[in-house]
Scaffold this active site. Structure first.
Site, PDB file in Angstrom:
ATOM      1  N   ASP A  48       0.827  -1.194   0.000  1.00 33.79           N
ATOM      2  CA  ASP A  48       0.000   0.000   0.000  1.00 33.79           C
ATOM      3  C   ASP A  48       0.873   1.260   0.000  1.00 33.79           C
ATOM      4  O   ASP A  48       1.889   1.330   0.692  1.00 33.79           O
ATOM      5  CB  ASP A  48      -0.885  -0.021   1.256  1.00 33.79           C
ATOM      6  N   GLU A 106       1.511  -0.495  -5.030  1.00 37.31           N
ATOM      7  CA  GLU A 106       0.546   0.545  -5.365  1.00 37.31           C
ATOM      8  C   GLU A 106       1.360   1.822  -5.545  1.00 37.31           C
ATOM      9  O   GLU A 106       1.789   2.440  -4.577  1.00 37.31           O
ATOM     10  CB  GLU A 106      -0.491   0.728  -4.258  1.00 37.31           C
TER      11      GLU A 106
END
Length: 562
Positions: free
Chosen positions: A224, A278
């Site tokens: 993330d 990401e």
């Protein structure tokens, strides 16, 4: 004197090329855990629900699963505020269930990627609680970004950074004695303090967390906010006219050392474990640096996700993707939706079909029938492209965005932080419909004690899995057929394509020796050559005056090679 005749020696056959690592061509299905399937009847998806649906995922034809965070969390941001990285939140199950799910997925031939959240933790994490309780000079405060405020009595934030969720990126604490204290950085919600990745204890902690899940069978990690861990020294102001390619809170050079260290860790485990980033960045050159051979294995292609349904824009993004990945030898990835974006059925039905995270335009009218026709064509486009592909849960059902959720059920912190101006991301997170005639469309068991955590539209009965499974023309049937053909025909091919001239309002390319993909984005039908063998079409083909076949507008076909 002549030499004796030598027996003929046949040349040794050339060794077969080693198969490409699985992740270079994988179809990976994203499971938003709280909305996939509810196994215990509390209205929230859980690990039991996932385990019960593994045969569905196997039969769909994907290779791997990516599970959104399942860790212990106060759920201020749907689990992306982690209080314990080595345990499962009771809302979803327990550690034993997680270990059993990993084993069960492997038994079905499915790999599992765990969502890792390293940029920030929860304000309920033991480290942050220790930092607050310890008072000025607490060693635990060095694990975060605590700074004195500016202005009289430190009443102003330390710099001008703005949270991704809106509002200041800083909150001021109150010391144990009741006096005003320093400010701490949170690039997301105040409940998500940013970790200080300059601190060796933070680095050591996450290396141990990686090993913890790798030891339990995780096949890798989706990282993330992979671009955001490092910050510029001194945390300088952004300023009134920032250079978006040189912001002080993202894509700072020190982040690459972290991924080089992590790559060595995952490389030490058998089974080709992977790191997927990401990475939202403004330039392809910045993006490609994360994919160097000793860093992340792959990263999400958000440029493709954001592209409008226009032939020139799509072709440009595809070509730029290959150009960015080629120098570092990384495979491209293709994704149309995820848990942070508007479902592309809705986006493709609008006048403006592009996507911008900062301007979701949920109020724009959308033609769902048009959007679904385009979404089906986009599915065949993405599944034909070289590299890996991600399918967000519900994409295979053609689910639209739920744009009319009542204010009182919205849980996304962006809704609150923006004062309601941003409706948030809950509209793409509505629980899946499994059975058209069942309560909660089969998301929960029949004896469930609670309604789904977000309400499902009544019109979703026609989109339920059982309704679509019985329909050979459904979106689910299209995905199953496309994923099967992709595995059969495209696996093992070079990660290249060859464009075929087809006119300005069409996309046409060959995966040489395997198939031709033709997408008609124009208004007029495109006649197919006589005798063309159609392997798969995203919608019904049209007839021509001479008895042939044609590809209608917003339709894609896969053709057998001539």
């Amino acid at each position: 004197m002549t030499s004796p005749a030598q027996p003929a020696v046949s040349p040794s056959p050339a060794p077969a090329p080693a198969p490409a690592p699985w992740w270079r061509t994988a179809a990976i299905y994203q499971i938003y855990v709280r909305s996939f399937a509810d196994g215990n009847g509390d209205g929230v998806g859980d690990l039991r629900g996932i385990a019960e649906r593994l045969p569905y995922l196997r039969d769909l034809g994907v290779d791997a699963l990516w599970l959104t965070p399942w860790y212990v969390s106060p759920m201020a941001d749907a689990g992306y505020d982690v209080a314990d990285y080595r345990d499962i939140d009771p809302l979803f199950g327990d550690l034993a269930e997680a270990e059993a799910l990993l084993a069960a997925a492997h038994a079905q031939g499915l790999r599992v990627l765990v969502d890792l959240v390293p940029n920030h933790c929860s304000d309920q994490h033991p480290w942050f609680r220790e930092a607050l309780a310890g008072g000025p000079g607490s060693a635990a405060r060095g694990l975060f970004w605590f700074l004195p405020g500016r202005g009289p009595e430190g009443a102003l934030p330390p710099n001008d950074w703005v949270s991704y969720f809106g509002g200041p990126a800083w909150s001021r604490i109150t010391e144990p004695d009741g006096s005003p204290g320093p400010w701490y950085l949170h690039m997301f919600a105040p409940e998500q303090p940013d970790l200080n990745w300059e601190h060796p204890r933070v680095r050591a902690e996450f290396e141990d967390i990686l090993r913890f899940w790798l030891d339990r069978g995780a096949d890798g990690f989706r990282v993330d906010v992979a671009h955001g861990l490092a910050k510029k020294p001194g945390l300088p102001d952004v300023g009134p006219d920032p250079d978006v390619t040189d912001l002080p809170y993202q894509d700072v050079a020190g982040v690459h050392r972290i991924y080089r260290d992590w790559r060595r860790i995952v490389a030490g485990y058998p089974g080709e474990r992977v790191l997927v980033g990401e990475v939202w960045l403004p330039s392809p050159a910045q993006f490609a640096r994360y994919l160097r051979p000793d860093e992340l294995h792959s990263a999400f292609n958000f440029d493709f996700l954001c592209a409008p349904w226009e032939p020139a824009a799509l072709r440009r993004v595809i070509e730029e993707t290959f150009a960015a990945h080629a120098p570092v030898g990384a495979p491209p990835t293709w994704v149309l939706s995820n848990h942070d974006t508007i479902r592309h059925v809705t986006r493709y039905g609008r006048a403006d079909t592009s996507f911008d995270m900062g301007d979701k335009r949920l109020g724009d009218p959308s033609d769902e029938r048009l959007g679904r026709r385009r979404a089906r064509a986009a599915a065949l486009l993405t599944l034909a492209l070289p590299g890996g592909v991600y399918v967000y849960q519900g994409d295979e059902l053609g689910l639209p965005e739920v744009a009319d959720l009542p204010d009182e059920v919205l849980q996304d912190p962006t809704f609150v932080r923006s004062g309601g101006a941003d409706r948030g991301r809950d509209g793409c997170r509505v629980p899946l419909p499994w059975a058209a005639e069942a309560p909660a469309f089969g998301f929960s068991p029949p004896d469930a004690r609670a309604e789904p955590w977000l309400p499902q539209p009544a019109g979703w009965a026609a989109l339920a899995v059982d309704a679509q499974r019985a329909d050979p023309d459904s979106t689910l049937s299209l995905y199953r057929a496309a994923l099967a053909l992709r595995r059969e025909r495209l696996r093992g091919l070079p990660e290249t394509l060859r464009w075929v001239p087809a006119g300005p309002d069409k996309l046409c390319f060959d995966r040489v020796g395997a198939l031709r993909c033709l997408v008609n984005l124009g208004e007029a039908p495109v006649p197919l050559p006589a005798g063309a063998e159609v392997l798969l079409a995203s919608g019904p083909l049209a007839g021509t005056a001479n008895g042939g076949r044609a590809v209608p507008s917003d339709t894609a076909v896969w053709l057998a090679p001539a």
